[in-house]
Design a protein around this motif. Structure first.
Motif, PDB file in Angstrom:
ATOM      1  N   SER A 271      10.126   0.055  -6.597  1.00  0.00           N
ATOM      2  CA  SER A 271       9.144  -0.210  -7.887  1.00  0.00           C
ATOM      3  C   SER A 271       8.281   0.399  -7.822  1.00  0.00           C
ATOM      4  CB  SER A 271       8.977  -1.781  -7.999  1.00  0.00           C
ATOM      5  OG  SER A 271       8.270  -2.185  -6.911  1.00  0.00           O
ATOM      6  N   LEU A 272       7.354   0.797  -9.115  1.00  0.00           N
ATOM      7  CA  LEU A 272       6.356   1.524  -9.096  1.00  0.00           C
ATOM      8  C   LEU A 272       5.073   0.798  -9.049  1.00  0.00           C
ATOM      9  CD1 LEU A 272       4.805   4.292  -9.725  1.00  0.00           C
ATOM     10  CD2 LEU A 272       4.743   3.290 -12.083  1.00  0.00           C
ATOM     11  N   VAL A 273       4.201   1.081  -8.258  1.00  0.00           N
ATOM     12  CA  VAL A 273       2.906  -0.070  -7.883  1.00  0.00           C
ATOM     13  C   VAL A 273       1.632   0.950  -8.079  1.00  0.00           C
ATOM     14  CG1 VAL A 273       3.997  -2.057  -6.602  1.00  0.00           C
ATOM     15  CG2 VAL A 273       3.099   0.034  -5.618  1.00  0.00           C
ATOM     16  N   THR A 274       0.453   0.316  -8.279  1.00  0.00           N
ATOM     17  CA  THR A 274      -0.750   1.141  -8.365  1.00  0.00           C
ATOM     18  C   THR A 274      -1.676   0.574  -7.326  1.00  0.00           C
ATOM     19  OG1 THR A 274      -1.396  -0.610  -9.814  1.00  0.00           O
ATOM     20  CG2 THR A 274      -0.274   1.624 -10.852  1.00  0.00           C
ATOM     21  N   PRO A 275      -1.748   1.405  -6.259  1.00  0.00           N
ATOM     22  CA  PRO A 275      -2.423   0.981  -4.998  1.00  0.00           C
ATOM     23  C   PRO A 275      -3.765   1.328  -5.130  1.00  0.00           C
ATOM     24  CG  PRO A 275      -1.411   2.898  -4.342  1.00  0.00           C
ATOM     25  CD  PRO A 275      -1.021   2.529  -5.875  1.00  0.00           C
TER      26      PRO A 275
END
Length: 244
Positions: A32-36
């Motif tokens: 999945s896409l995450v924003t770190p």
């Protein structure tokens, strides 16, 4: 790329605005896409919703990996530098969450609209190791002891960071603006320094964020000052060249 693969890996991780998170449930991988963002010690920070599939999977099994990808050198995507980081994810304890959440929001200011929703919580991934691929067929495996920044330098910068930010934003706002617009390709406007760590500094204007990577890791506030002075001089030179 520099001769220090760990520094190159950290620069990619710290600069990333998004990443691919790999989790699993009953042996079935899930991406999945995450924003770190990153804590000063490089641990990735993720603001996750309890409604998300990957969050439910992390609660059952914290082992995970993150893929951070840079820009490709040409039409072949395989030339893009990237880092696969493995680790263990867990919610950030309440006593640490406020400061780290503020750091995450400095990287993702647009998220202030939903960051305080009841279903969102800050998670931290404790790294276990990494694989840096510097481009096509250029791979370097990094142990945790190699990947992590110097803990003494991390502690020194954490203590000095509030003073550095106050000094730059109050006394050197023009230098911040020129670094962002002339060195980093940002739009004109009132840029401010939002965070600094051993590998570089983050600048923010409204919902826009830019990352200045230092030429080499720094160990203390004096080294940060030297790196910022050099960046400011280069920005002013570029500004004069453009005017000419």
């Amino acid at each position: 790329m520099s001769d220090d693969p760990a520094f190159e890996a950290r620069k990619l991780i710290r600069a990333a605005r998004s990443a691919t998170l790999a989790t699993q449930a009953d042996g079935q991988p899930f991406a999945s896409l995450v924003t770190p963002a990153t804590a000063p010690d490089l641990s990735p920070l993720l603001l996750l919703s309890s409604l998300s599939e990957h969050t439910r999977q992390l609660r059952a099994e914290g082992r995970c990996s993150l893929l951070f990808t840079g820009a490709a050198e040409g039409p072949n995507p395989q030339t893009a530098p990237r880092v696969t980081l493995t680790g263990q994810a867990a919610p950030v304890p309440e006593g640490e969450a406020a400061a780290l959440k503020a750091r995450w929001l400095d990287r993702h200011p647009y998220a202030a609209l939903y960051a305080d929703f009841a279903d969102f919580a800050l998670w931290r991934v404790e790294p276990g190791g990494a694989l840096l691929v510097g481009g096509f067929a250029r791979a370097t495996r990094l142990k945790l002891v190699e990947l992590r920044p110097d803990p003494v330098a991390v502690a020194a910068l954490e203590g000095a960071e509030p003073g550095i930010l106050e000094h730059m934003n109050s006394d050197h706002a023009e230098a911040c603006r020129l670094i962002c617009t002339r060195l980093l390709g940002g739009a004109e406007g009132p840029w401010r320094m939002a965070a600094v760590d051993v590998d570089g500094a983050d600048f923010v204007m409204e919902h826009m964020v830019l990352r200045l990577a230092f030429p080499a890791p720094v160990a203390d506030a004096a080294a940060v000052r030297r790196a910022l002075v050099a960046a400011s001089k280069a920005a002013r030179a570029a500004h004069k060249s453009n005017e000419g």
